[in-house]
Scaffold this motif. Structure first.
Motif, mmCIF file in Angstrom:
data_model
loop_
_atom_site.group_PDB
_atom_site.id
_atom_site.type_symbol
_atom_site.label_atom_id
_atom_site.label_comp_id
_atom_site.label_asym_id
_atom_site.label_seq_id
_atom_site.Cartn_x
_atom_site.Cartn_y
_atom_site.Cartn_z
ATOM 1 N N LEU A 34 -31.097 -9.679 -28.730
ATOM 2 C CA LEU A 34 -31.684 -10.650 -27.812
ATOM 3 C C LEU A 34 -30.695 -11.780 -27.554
ATOM 4 O O LEU A 34 -30.419 -12.586 -28.445
ATOM 5 C CB LEU A 34 -32.979 -11.211 -28.406
ATOM 6 C CG LEU A 34 -33.729 -12.245 -27.561
ATOM 7 C CD1 LEU A 34 -34.248 -11.608 -26.272
ATOM 8 C CD2 LEU A 34 -34.881 -12.852 -28.356
ATOM 9 N N PRO A 35 -30.137 -11.876 -26.327
ATOM 10 C CA PRO A 35 -29.250 -12.995 -26.001
ATOM 11 C C PRO A 35 -30.068 -14.248 -25.688
ATOM 12 O O PRO A 35 -31.118 -14.170 -25.046
ATOM 13 C CB PRO A 35 -28.500 -12.494 -24.764
ATOM 14 C CG PRO A 35 -29.430 -11.502 -24.129
ATOM 15 C CD PRO A 35 -30.240 -10.891 -25.231
ATOM 16 N N LEU A 36 -29.596 -15.389 -26.146
ATOM 17 C CA LEU A 36 -30.295 -16.654 -25.931
ATOM 18 C C LEU A 36 -29.294 -17.733 -25.540
ATOM 19 O O LEU A 36 -28.197 -17.816 -26.102
ATOM 20 C CB LEU A 36 -31.031 -17.093 -27.202
ATOM 21 C CG LEU A 36 -32.196 -16.216 -27.675
ATOM 22 C CD1 LEU A 36 -32.632 -16.636 -29.071
ATOM 23 C CD2 LEU A 36 -33.368 -16.299 -26.705
ATOM 24 N N ASN A 37 -29.702 -18.563 -24.589
ATOM 25 C CA ASN A 37 -28.913 -19.730 -24.190
ATOM 26 C C ASN A 37 -29.563 -20.956 -24.827
ATOM 27 O O ASN A 37 -30.688 -21.316 -24.480
ATOM 28 C CB ASN A 37 -28.885 -19.849 -22.665
ATOM 29 C CG ASN A 37 -28.035 -21.007 -22.199
ATOM 30 O OD1 ASN A 37 -27.141 -21.456 -22.908
ATOM 31 N ND2 ASN A 37 -28.305 -21.513 -21.002
ATOM 32 N N ILE A 38 -28.887 -21.580 -25.767
ATOM 33 C CA ILE A 38 -29.447 -22.690 -26.534
ATOM 34 C C ILE A 38 -28.901 -24.001 -25.985
ATOM 35 O O ILE A 38 -27.681 -24.200 -25.947
ATOM 36 C CB ILE A 38 -29.083 -22.561 -28.032
ATOM 37 C CG1 ILE A 38 -29.444 -21.162 -28.560
ATOM 38 C CG2 ILE A 38 -29.762 -23.652 -28.839
ATOM 39 C CD1 ILE A 38 -30.907 -20.836 -28.531
ATOM 40 N N ASN A 90 -19.903 -23.163 -24.717
ATOM 41 C CA ASN A 90 -19.301 -23.296 -23.395
ATOM 42 C C ASN A 90 -19.044 -24.763 -23.074
ATOM 43 O O ASN A 90 -19.409 -25.658 -23.841
ATOM 44 C CB ASN A 90 -20.171 -22.630 -22.320
ATOM 45 C CG ASN A 90 -21.567 -23.216 -22.253
ATOM 46 O OD1 ASN A 90 -21.760 -24.415 -22.452
ATOM 47 N ND2 ASN A 90 -22.549 -22.374 -21.965
ATOM 48 N N ASP A 91 -18.430 -25.008 -21.946
ATOM 49 C CA ASP A 91 -18.000 -26.363 -21.595
ATOM 50 C C ASP A 91 -19.163 -27.306 -21.308
ATOM 51 O O ASP A 91 -18.986 -28.524 -21.310
ATOM 52 C CB ASP A 91 -17.070 -26.318 -20.373
ATOM 53 C CG ASP A 91 -15.761 -25.615 -20.666
ATOM 54 O OD1 ASP A 91 -15.398 -25.548 -21.858
ATOM 55 O OD2 ASP A 91 -15.114 -25.125 -19.716
ATOM 56 N N GLU A 92 -20.350 -26.751 -21.040
ATOM 57 C CA GLU A 92 -21.507 -27.600 -20.742
ATOM 58 C C GLU A 92 -22.192 -28.111 -22.009
ATOM 59 O O GLU A 92 -23.192 -28.827 -21.932
ATOM 60 C CB GLU A 92 -22.532 -26.835 -19.899
ATOM 61 C CG GLU A 92 -22.109 -26.590 -18.457
ATOM 62 C CD GLU A 92 -21.062 -25.501 -18.337
ATOM 63 O OE1 GLU A 92 -21.130 -24.535 -19.122
ATOM 64 O OE2 GLU A 92 -20.174 -25.622 -17.472
ATOM 65 N N GLY A 93 -21.700 -27.710 -23.170
ATOM 66 C CA GLY A 93 -22.297 -28.164 -24.417
ATOM 67 C C GLY A 93 -23.455 -27.317 -24.888
ATOM 68 O O GLY A 93 -24.165 -27.691 -25.827
ATOM 69 N N THR A 94 -23.680 -26.183 -24.248
ATOM 70 C CA THR A 94 -24.723 -25.267 -24.699
ATOM 71 C C THR A 94 -24.098 -24.164 -25.547
ATOM 72 O O THR A 94 -22.877 -23.993 -25.581
ATOM 73 C CB THR A 94 -25.479 -24.652 -23.510
ATOM 74 O OG1 THR A 94 -24.573 -23.864 -22.732
ATOM 75 C CG2 THR A 94 -26.082 -25.738 -22.634
ATOM 76 N N ILE A 95 -24.958 -23.431 -26.230
ATOM 77 C CA ILE A 95 -24.513 -22.372 -27.133
ATOM 78 C C ILE A 95 -25.131 -21.054 -26.687
ATOM 79 O O ILE A 95 -26.326 -20.988 -26.377
ATOM 80 C CB ILE A 95 -24.934 -22.678 -28.584
ATOM 81 C CG1 ILE A 95 -24.256 -23.952 -29.084
ATOM 82 C CG2 ILE A 95 -24.600 -21.514 -29.507
ATOM 83 C CD1 ILE A 95 -24.729 -24.387 -30.462
#
Length: 237
Positions: A34-38, A90-95
Motif C-alpha cells: 500500500l503506497p501512502l503519501n504522508i 520529496n522537495d515539498e516536505g512530504t514522505i
C-alpha cells in the motif's frame, strides 16, 4: 535478499503497542503493498518513530464514522499491521512510503496520544497467526493457502466474477498476470486494487481465513457486476 526476509515470522516478534493510521477506504491485507503519501506533521512523526523500531510497523485502520475527521473519528476494531518497506522524501516536505501487509490485529484499547500527536493502540495479534504463514509460503504449495481442490474452485469463481465485474465497469487488466496468481495473492491483489466501498473492504479484512476472504470477494464482485448490469439495462430500456 527479498523484502520478506525482513518481516516478522512469529507472534513473539510483534510489538504490544502499535501506532495507527486511520484512513477510510485504505485497505491493507497480508502480503499486499500500500503506497501512502504522508504530509500531516503528526503522521510524519509517526513514520519517523516507526523507522526507529526493529519491526517498522504501522497499523492501518478504517474509520467507523465517516462523518468525523479521520484523525479523531472512532475506528473499526480490526486492522492490519504493515511494515514500512519503502521510504522516500520529496522537495515539498512530504514522505512517500509503502507498507507491506504483515498481520491483522484486534484493538484491545486505545492508548494516550504519542508525543508526536498520533494515535496508538494496544494490539492483539493472536487471532491471526496464520497471516504470518502467507509471508513464507510452502515452496511445495501453489501458494500460502488454499492450494487444494477447494482452493482451485474458489480461485476459478473469483476469476469468473472478476471478468464479469470488469466488463460491467469497463475496466481492463493483464489477464495473464491474474491467471498466474495463487488464491491468497489473487484475494490480496484484487481486494486492494478494486474500488469497493469502505464497508466491503472491511468485510474482506475481517474474514478469518483466505478461503473466507475468497468467498467474500467473489460475492462482492458478483453483486457489484449485477448492480451495474441492472443500471445499464435500465438506461438502455
Amino acid at each position: 535478499m527479498t523484502a520478506r526476509a525482513f518481516l516478522p515470522k512469529t507472534l513473539d516478534l510483534l510489538p504490544a503497542e502499535l501506532p495507527i493510521f486511520p484512513l477510510t477506504g485504505g485497505l491493507l491485507l497480508p502480503m499486499g503493498h500500500l503506497p501512502l503519501n504522508i504530509f500531516e506533521p503528526r503522521y510524519i512523526a509517526m513514520v519517523t518513530d516507526a523507522l526507529r523500531t526493529p519491526q517498522r510497523l504501522i497499523g492501518m485502520v478504517q474509520s467507523s464514522d465517516q462523518a468525523q475527521s479521520m484523525g479523531e473519528a472512532p475506528v473499526h476494531g480490526l486492522g492490519c499491521a504493515g511494515r514500512i518497506s519503502a521510504f522516500s522524501e520529496n522537495d515539498e516536505g512530504t514522505i512517500l512510503i509503502t507498507l507491506t501487509g504483515v498481520i491483522r490485529f484486534c484493538i484491545e484499547e486505545e492508548l494516550s496520544l504519542a508525543a508526536g500527536g498520533y494515535r496508538c493502540v494496544r494490539a492483539d495479534f493472536s487471532r491471526f497467526g496464520s497471516d504470518l504463514s502467507r509471508l513464507a509460503p510452502d515452496p511445495q504449495a501453489e501458494d500460502g493457502a488454499g492450494a487444494n481442490a477447494d482452493g482451485d474452485v474458489l480461485r476459478a469463481s473469483i476469476i469468473d466474477a472478476t471478468k464479469r465485474y470488469f466488463d460491467a465497469k469497463g475496466f481492463s487488466t493483464d489477464w495473464d498476470g491474474i491467471n498466474n496468481l495463487g488464491l491468497a495473492e489473487l484475494v490480496t491483489s484484487l481486494g486492494m486494487a478494486c474500488p469497493f466501498d469502505p464497508m466491503e473492504k472491511q468485510a474482506l479484512l475481517e474474514a478469518q481465513t483466505v478461503e473466507e476472504q475468497a468467498r467474500t470477494l467473489a460475492q462482492i464482485l458478483t453483486m457489484a457486476a449485477m448492480g451495474d448490469g441492472h443500471e445499464n439495462n435500465a438506461a438502455v430500456n
